[in-house]
Design a protein around this motif. Structure first.
Motif, PDB file in Angstrom:
ATOM      1  N   VAL A 191       0.845  -1.188   0.000  1.00 21.43           N
ATOM      2  CA  VAL A 191       0.000   0.000   0.000  1.00 21.43           C
ATOM      3  C   VAL A 191       0.886   1.246   0.000  1.00 21.43           C
ATOM      4  O   VAL A 191       1.792   1.381   0.826  1.00 21.43           O
ATOM      5  CB  VAL A 191      -0.931   0.022   1.225  1.00 21.43           C
ATOM      6  CG1 VAL A 191      -1.763   1.316   1.235  1.00 21.43           C
ATOM      7  CG2 VAL A 191      -1.838  -1.201   1.219  1.00 21.43           C
ATOM      8  N   GLU A 209      -2.633   0.398  -4.352  1.00 19.91           N
ATOM      9  CA  GLU A 209      -2.364  -0.918  -3.797  1.00 19.91           C
ATOM     10  C   GLU A 209      -1.887  -1.871  -4.890  1.00 19.91           C
ATOM     11  O   GLU A 209      -2.346  -1.798  -6.032  1.00 19.91           O
ATOM     12  CB  GLU A 209      -3.615  -1.507  -3.132  1.00 19.91           C
ATOM     13  CG  GLU A 209      -4.097  -0.732  -1.916  1.00 19.91           C
ATOM     14  CD  GLU A 209      -5.237  -1.447  -1.197  1.00 19.91           C
ATOM     15  OE1 GLU A 209      -5.514  -2.616  -1.540  1.00 19.91           O
ATOM     16  OE2 GLU A 209      -5.838  -0.841  -0.298  1.00 19.91           O
ATOM     17  N   SER A 211      -1.371  -6.048  -5.233  1.00 19.48           N
ATOM     18  CA  SER A 211      -1.603  -7.325  -4.581  1.00 19.48           C
ATOM     19  C   SER A 211      -0.502  -8.323  -4.926  1.00 19.48           C
ATOM     20  O   SER A 211       0.323  -8.090  -5.826  1.00 19.48           O
ATOM     21  CB  SER A 211      -2.949  -7.904  -5.007  1.00 19.48           C
ATOM     22  OG  SER A 211      -2.904  -8.335  -6.361  1.00 19.48           O
TER      23      SER A 211
END
Length: 256
Positions: A191, A209, A211
């Motif tokens: 983040v 963000e 992942s």
């Protein structure tokens, strides 16, 4: 105890021979083709070496230097102090650069880098990192405590990034000041939380963000300030309608 001393001496001598070997004779032979790493203009030794150019995962770097810590081999990992320089006339310094202490496990695909200091142009990173288009350019400076990468995907990032010499790119370039990005991994995603500095000409807030599956999501809000240049404030209207508090909202998602 005698055999342990003999083994220790043998290992010490072997490490000494290997680490002092000419790097241009050793690395091209031991580095597997599957590693996807290209090395050019090698000189020095495995312990203290230099490559004029390195290319890996589609990203190239000039002037790569390393100092190996041979004792880490006994712990099942390769550890080295790394310095990378890339020529850029747009930075205050002569080069874009990176320094870090990097370690890779010999029995897995985990890479850990600590004490990372780096600087580069944001626009120069867009193509190799496949970043979405941004209407600004800046010098991005990293000050990271730790970066952990597993199977070429970031698993943990802790530290700060700064955008300096920021310029608005739509129309005539206009200086926008400095901004701050806090990097963290609270769960299974990296983040980046954005905020504006004291010299900022445009207020910014929001986050991006990334992942573990390399999917990204960007949610950023922009708002003109009292001292925002009129040309920038007018061009920001192309971003769409503002909310009740005067914020423009930018959302984008995708996958690297």
């Amino acid at each position: 105890m005698t055999w342990k001393i003999v083994v220790a001496l043998f290992v010490g001598v072997l490490l000494g021979l290997v680490t002092q070997a000419p790097v241009n004779k050793i690395l091209p032979r031991v580095l597997p083709d599957s590693a996807g790493v290209e090395l050019y203009e090698l000189d020095g030794t495995l312990l203290d070496g230099h490559a004029g150019y390195v290319r890996a995962q589609g990203v190239g770097a000039d002037d790569v230097r390393w100092v190996l810590h041979p004792g880490s081999l006994l712990l099942g990992r390769v550890s080295a102090d790394l310095e990378v320089s890339m020529h850029s006339r747009d930075l205050d310094e002569d080069n874009a650069w990176l320094t870090a202490r990097v370690a890779r496990s010999l029995f897995g695909n985990t890479i850990v880098a600590r004490e990372i200091q780096a600087a580069a142009l944001l626009s120069a990173l867009q193509e190799p990192l496949k970043l979405p288009y941004l209407p600004v350019d800046a010098v991005i400076r990293l000050n990271l405590d730790e970066l952990r990468v597993v199977d070429m995907a970031p698993e943990r990032v802790e530290g700060l990034a700064y955008l300096t010499q920021t310029q608005w790119k739509l129309g005539q370039p206009v200086a926008l000041g400095d901004y701050r990005i806090a990097l963290s991994t609270p769960e299974d995603a990296v983040v980046a939380t954005l905020s504006d500095g004291d010299s900022a000409k445009v207020s910014i807030q929001g986050k991006a963000e990334l992942s573990a599956e390399r999917a990204y999501a960007v949610d950023i809000q922009l708002k003109p300030m009292l001292d925002t240049p009129a040309s920038v404030a007018n061009q920001m209207k192309a971003l769409g309608r503002t909310d009740a508090q005067g914020w423009y909202r930018l959302r984008q998602s995708g996958k690297f």
